[in-house]
Design an enzyme around this catalytic site. Structure first.
Site, PDB file in Angstrom:
ATOM      1  N   ASP A   1     -31.042  23.873  51.438  1.00 49.50           N
ATOM      2  CA  ASP A   1     -29.692  24.131  50.944  1.00 49.50           C
ATOM      3  C   ASP A   1     -28.876  22.846  50.860  1.00 49.50           C
ATOM      4  OD1 ASP A   1     -29.917  26.854  50.543  1.00 49.50           O
ATOM      5  OD2 ASP A   1     -28.975  27.412  52.446  1.00 49.50           O
TER       6      ASP A   1
ATOM      7  N   HIS B   1     -30.519  26.776  45.434  1.00 50.12           N
ATOM      8  CA  HIS B   1     -31.978  26.625  45.497  1.00 50.12           C
ATOM      9  C   HIS B   1     -32.500  25.941  44.237  1.00 50.12           C
ATOM     10  CE1 HIS B   1     -32.226  30.305  48.425  1.00 50.12           C
ATOM     11  NE2 HIS B   1     -31.523  29.299  48.901  1.00 50.12           N
TER      12      HIS B   1
ATOM     13  N   HIS C   1     -23.050  25.558  53.243  1.00 51.89           N
ATOM     14  CA  HIS C   1     -22.656  25.152  51.893  1.00 51.89           C
ATOM     15  C   HIS C   1     -21.282  24.490  51.876  1.00 51.89           C
ATOM     16  CE1 HIS C   1     -26.117  27.197  50.385  1.00 51.89           C
ATOM     17  NE2 HIS C   1     -25.703  28.381  50.770  1.00 51.89           N
TER      18      HIS C   1
END
Length: 313
Positions: free
Chosen positions: A244, A82, A267
């Site tokens: 993200d 973030h 991710h």
């Protein structure tokens, strides 16, 4: 508008709070940094010497449930996505991040409080042109039905993120936009992280989500959203996934001139695409923003960039 010159913070930003996974209270200081510094973490420890690491492909240690950075000495800091997304989204090139704990504070689960804190001190332009990683050919990674792909794009940095979850509140959602600081503030910064009630016990048993609560996570139960305030927007889920992705792609070490598209990404997939790009030297070039003339600034940055031979990071 995307700036032509490198930028840094105009003053020190202080943030405190617990991490979403470790649940440990941490203090974060974002400080100005000189030209070509990039984004650097300085981890301070109570019982050992501080350790410093630059954000780069080589600094990534894990990407399972969060992005974790470290070096040969071990893990340095986790859940950086973030914060990196905010710095990238606001076009901040150089910053020193001092942190006294193992994890970046989750705050309210979005980037909104980080943006607000940075806006209070402001940013300054520096006396060097910005550098970019210009994608020259498509780079694609597939994990089953999921994929992530970087393609050449002459109009800046574009994100196209699509998600699909078997839950009545999510289903299939898509977000697409050319990223500028204004777009990041308006479209992505407010979107919070989310998770499923059915996964909480398993995650906490594995040492994750110990700092998660309805104060910082949109929680989905079998019949709907458990947060009393509901959603901040109907497609908050895909907007957070896009947030993200911006942070994960910042692991390239320089801003991208590219179009990024993903489906069912996370991710790990985002970083795999970065890794695949930088592993193929023919897939990209390091370019520099040209000097400003009379044309629109965004066109100048991404029209005919000039080659640069600065060290890659």
């Amino acid at each position: 508008m995307v700036p032509l010159m490198q930028t840094t913070l105009a003053g020190t930003v202080t943030l405190t709070g617990a991490g979403v996974h470790a649940g440990v209270e941490t203090r974060l200081l974002l400080k100005p940094a000189p030209v070509d510094t990039g984004i650097v973490f300085l981890r301070t420890f109570a019982d050992q010497a501080p350790r410093k690491i630059s954000v780069s492909r080589q600094s990534v240690q894990a990407t399972d449930l969060a992005t974790v950075l470290g070096d040969k000495s071990g893990i340095l800091v986790s859940t950086v996505e973030h914060l990196l997304s905010t710095l990238s989204g606001l076009a901040i090139d150089n910053a020193l991040i001092e942190i006294d704990g193992p994890e970046v504070p989750i705050l309210d689960g979005s980037a909104a409080l980080i943006v607000a804190a940075i806006d209070r001190v402001g940013t300054v332009s520096q006396k060097a042109r910005r550098k970019f990683i210009k994608v020259l050919k498509p780079v694609r990674v597939e994990n089953g039905a999921a994929f992530g792909e970087l393609r050449p794009y002459d109009a800046g940095f574009r994100v196209e993120v699509e998600i699909e979850f078997d839950h009545v509140e999510i289903g299939r959602q898509r977000f697409a936009a050319n990223l500028t600081p204004a777009v990041f503030r308006r479209e992505l910064a407010h979107a919070r992280t989310f998770g499923f009630l059915k996964d909480v016990e398993r995650l906490r048993g594995a040492g994750f989500a110990r700092g998660a609560s309805l104060e910082n996570t949109v929680c989905l139960g079998p019949e709907g959203i458990l947060n009393p305030e509901g959603l901040r927007c109907p497609d908050e889920f895909v907007r957070h996934k896009a947030l993200d992705a911006v942070g994960d792609l910042a692991l390239a070490g320089l801003p991208l001139q590219a179009r990024y598209a993903s489906f069912r990404g996370g991710h790990k997939l985002n970083f795999q695409v970065v890794d695949a790009l930088l592993a193929d030297r023919s897939a990209y070039a390091i370019v520099e923003a040209p000097e400003a003339r009379r044309r629109d600034a965004a066109e100048l940055v991404f029209g005919q960039p000039m080659p640069a031979f600065a060290p890659e990071r």
